[in-house]
Motif scaffolding. Structure first.
Motif, PDB file in Angstrom:
ATOM      1  N   THR A   9      46.341 -84.116 -26.006  1.00  0.00           N
ATOM      2  CA  THR A   9      46.060 -83.240 -27.140  1.00  0.00           C
ATOM      3  C   THR A   9      44.683 -82.608 -26.994  1.00  0.00           C
ATOM      4  N   TYR A  10      43.706 -83.414 -26.597  1.00  0.00           N
ATOM      5  CA  TYR A  10      42.345 -82.917 -26.386  1.00  0.00           C
ATOM      6  C   TYR A  10      42.328 -81.818 -25.327  1.00  0.00           C
ATOM      7  N   ALA A  55      34.700 -74.649 -33.134  1.00  0.00           N
ATOM      8  CA  ALA A  55      36.010 -75.305 -33.128  1.00  0.00           C
ATOM      9  C   ALA A  55      36.047 -76.443 -32.116  1.00  0.00           C
ATOM     10  N   CYS A  56      35.293 -76.292 -31.050  1.00  0.00           N
ATOM     11  CA  CYS A  56      35.203 -77.318 -30.013  1.00  0.00           C
ATOM     12  C   CYS A  56      34.644 -78.623 -30.593  1.00  0.00           C
ATOM     13  N   ILE A  57      33.726 -78.505 -31.525  1.00  0.00           N
ATOM     14  CA  ILE A  57      33.132 -79.692 -32.143  1.00  0.00           C
ATOM     15  C   ILE A  57      34.208 -80.548 -32.798  1.00  0.00           C
ATOM     16  N   ILE A  61      35.270 -84.374 -31.766  1.00  0.00           N
ATOM     17  CA  ILE A  61      35.193 -85.466 -32.748  1.00  0.00           C
ATOM     18  C   ILE A  61      36.548 -86.158 -32.893  1.00  0.00           C
ATOM     19  N   ALA A  62      37.618 -85.374 -32.970  1.00  0.00           N
ATOM     20  CA  ALA A  62      38.956 -85.968 -33.085  1.00  0.00           C
ATOM     21  C   ALA A  62      39.273 -86.829 -31.866  1.00  0.00           C
ATOM     22  N   GLN A  71      35.039 -96.880 -25.024  1.00  0.00           N
ATOM     23  CA  GLN A  71      35.016 -95.480 -24.599  1.00  0.00           C
ATOM     24  C   GLN A  71      34.116 -94.656 -25.522  1.00  0.00           C
ATOM     25  N   ALA A  72      34.234 -94.885 -26.818  1.00  0.00           N
ATOM     26  CA  ALA A  72      33.412 -94.140 -27.775  1.00  0.00           C
ATOM     27  C   ALA A  72      31.932 -94.444 -27.576  1.00  0.00           C
TER      28      ALA A  72
END
Length: 130
Positions: A9-10, A55-57, A61-62, A71-72
């Motif tokens: 999705t990313y 929009a990339c932000i 974040i998602a 990972q985060a």
């Protein structure tokens, strides 16, 4: 290595956002170079490519929210390193410019520098967690 659904999705969203960025950027540059535009219209056109960056932000974040804790944390540490390195480097260069005749750095390069340093930092941060 297979991609997680969140990673797919990313990637899909980033391709769309970056495609929009490229179209708006090249369109704005083309219009500015080939058309006689008023200053307010030139300002609006120059800011259009910023919209996909914003929009990339949300996309980033998602994706980070969908990651596991390790990972985060890797992404967080890499991002902090990127921000600090670019901030200190630009501050240092600015201080040196005050006492030299060195040329300025065009501000549009700060974001790509931050992204590059964060990406490089991620390679090293990830090694610490393996």
């Amino acid at each position: 290595m297979t991609m997680t659904p969140a990673a797919k999705t990313y990637m899909r969203r980033m391709l769309i956002v970056m495609g929009a960025y490229m179209v708006l950027l090249f369109g704005a540059v083309w219009a500015d170079n080939h058309l006689e535009l008023s200053q307010p219209l030139r300002i609006v056109l120059s800011l259009l490519p910023v919209l996909p960056v914003i929009a990339c932000i949300g996309t980033i974040i998602a994706f980070v929210r969908a990651m596991d804790e390790v990972q985060a944390r890797i992404v967080l540490e890499s991002t902090l390193i990127g921000a600090i390195v670019v901030a200190v480097a630009s501050f240092t260069y600015g201080m040196l410019r005050g006492v030299t005749d060195w040329p300025g750095i065009y501000e549009v390069w700060y974001l790509p520098a931050f992204i590059a340093v964060s990406g490089i930092a991620q390679i090293f941060v990830k090694r610490r967690y393996q």
